[in-house]
Design an enzyme around this catalytic site. Structure first.
Site, PDB file in Angstrom:
ATOM      1  N   GLU A  80       0.906  -1.215   0.130  1.00 26.35           N
ATOM      2  CA  GLU A  80      -0.009   0.251   0.148  1.00 26.35           C
ATOM      3  C   GLU A  80       0.759   1.148   0.108  1.00 26.35           C
ATOM      4  O   GLU A  80       0.693   2.315  -0.898  1.00 26.35           O
ATOM      5  CB  GLU A  80      -0.836  -0.159   1.311  1.00 26.35           C
ATOM      6  N   HIS A  81       1.881   1.255   0.968  1.00 24.87           N
ATOM      7  CA  HIS A  81       2.985   2.423   0.755  1.00 24.87           C
ATOM      8  C   HIS A  81       3.479   2.695  -0.436  1.00 24.87           C
ATOM      9  O   HIS A  81       3.948   3.581  -1.077  1.00 24.87           O
ATOM     10  CB  HIS A  81       4.046   2.024   1.998  1.00 24.87           C
TER      11      HIS A  81
END
Length: 450
Positions: A80-81
């Site tokens: 996600e990052h």
């Protein structure tokens, strides 16, 4: 980034209570969404809301922390990052910079069963957001130069959010004890020793396995219609080729035969607290059709003045400063039903535990009343009146539902299903779920001074 442990006290019943429209025995129509599916398998859901020329655009992937390979805990959240680290044509940070330049806002979050990315912008910029998300759906470009520093970011996040927070540590240990075998017992952010070993190759393998249009749902809420969105979706997401997606295969939780107890003492704790979790069915794993009855039960027990527990422990007996119950049903596999309480300042925790145990015993022996059920159903339905004023609420409701096995029809018929719950169903659900063998009790205590 927003992290979706969904804070255990924010269960799906509470989410629906604040984001669904309809009171009483209304017909099955809540958001009146429009939906279509592209040739590559991407489902698009549009919730028209013409109050302002703004849209919330969300991309949901049917993959979360519970789908991670063994030994790679935290990879879903790590990816996600990394989705903000650029593509073959867009450098790191450019997506976020453009959203800010256009006056919008964005974020992302990871849960056990899904990962979501969203932007809220003026409606005229919707296609730009769709083009950017379609680009990183297909063309994420990762190198050690950007991945390894971001690994330090997530490790620092774990230190801040878990290792420096005794309440988070206790919650982590309780879930690890509640789920003996199922991956829901592994924290979304990951175990530190495994996070330290996550690599660029791990992130790319996870991305290539799960991030594909036929494993995604786009939900758009705001000043648009499906007729307007469809050509934009075809020009952007429709150009992303589909790939084969593996089946979401999860291990089954074994039979549990003994209650567990977790005690955490810390010098950081000033006020003791008590909590308990029980395994429970979810909307998607509900063989006895108990989920809606459990939502009503959680409302009866409550976490505020109308609830049995608050009224009994805080108002009448004055043994607690807080007390309540909650139900988390938005899971692809098992859900949870929880209780919590905290004593008066300077008081011991034991009277709170004894009072909640007595309240549970009374519930199981005497059940709930017709009046309690009707009042709870009315509160749940009445709390949904302002849903259409929200852009984010409907988009999140549909994304969470569709990624965990529910359908648009399930969301739209929620008020009717709550309205149909009976006293007998609530009592049966309570007796089926609130069994000591499937529970974990947690105590958060100040560390004794020597």
């Amino acid at each position: 980034m927003i992290r979706s442990t969904l804070a255990r006290r924010l269960c799906l019943s509470a989410l629906f209570a604040f984001t669904l429209v309809g009171a009483g025995p209304a017909p099955a129509a809540v958001f009146n969404p429009e939906t279509f599916t592209l040739d590559n398998g991407l489902q698009v859901v549009v919730v028209p809301n013409h109050r302002a020329p703004v849209v919330t655009h969300m991309v949901w992937y049917r993959v979360g922390a519970a789908d991670e390979p063994l030994g790679n805990s935290g990879i879903a959240h790590f990816l996600e990052h990394l989705m903000f680290k650029g593509t073959e044509t867009m450098p790191p940070g450019a997506f976020s910079s453009e959203v800010a330049r256009l006056g919008g806002n964005e974020n992302a979050f990871t849960a056990q069963d899904y990962t979501a990315y969203f932007q809220t912008v003026a409606a005229e910029h919707l296609e730009t957001m769709m083009r950017f998300e379609a680009d990183r759906m297909a063309n994420l470009a990762l190198t050690d130069e950007h991945v390894l520093p971001e690994r330090q970011v997530i490790l620092e996040e774990r230190r801040q959010r878990v290792e420096n927070d005794p309440g988070a540590q206790l919650s982590e240990m309780m879930r690890a004890s509640l789920f003996l075998h199922h991956p829901y017992g592994t924290p979304i952010i990951g175990w530190e020793h495994e996070m330290r070993g996550l690599t660029t190759a791990d992130a790319l393998a996870f991305y290539e396995k799960w991030y594909t249009p036929n494993n995604a749902i786009v939900v758009i809420s705001g000043d648009v219609t499906a007729e307007e969105v469809r050509p934009m979706a075809e020009r952007t997401y429709g150009q992303v080729p589909r790939r084969a997606v593996p089946e979401r295969k999860r291990v089954e939780e074994p039979a549990q035969t003994a209650p567990r107890r977790v005690v955490l003492e810390s010098a950081q704790v000033q006020q003791p607290s008590w909590s308990r979790l029980y395994l429970a069915p979810s909307y998607n794993r509900d063989p006895e059709n108990a989920a809606y009855a459990l939502e009503v039960l959680a409302e009866i027990l409550g976490d505020g003045p109308p609830g049995r527990l608050y009224r009994g422990l805080v108002v009448e007996d004055k043994v607690a400063t807080s007390a309540g119950a909650y139900y988390s049903a938005d899971a692809f596999d098992l859900g949870t039903f929880g209780f919590y309480g905290s004593p008066l300042p300077g008081a011991e925790i034991e009277p709170v535990e004894a009072a909640i145990d007595a309240a549970i015993d009374r519930l199981l022996k005497e059940g709930v009343t017709e009046a309690e059920v009707e009042a709870a159903k009315g509160r749940l339905q009445a709390g949904a009146v302002k849903a259409r004023d929200s852009l984010f609420g409907p988009a999140r409701t549909f994304g969470a539902a569709l990624t965990t096995g529910s359908t648009i029809e399930d969301v739209e018929s929620w008020p009717e299903r709550i309205g149909a719950v009976t006293v007998e169903q609530v009592n049966e659900a309570a007796r089926a779920v609130l069994t000591p063998e499937t529970s974990v009790t947690g105590l958060l205590l100040p560390k004794p001074t020597s």
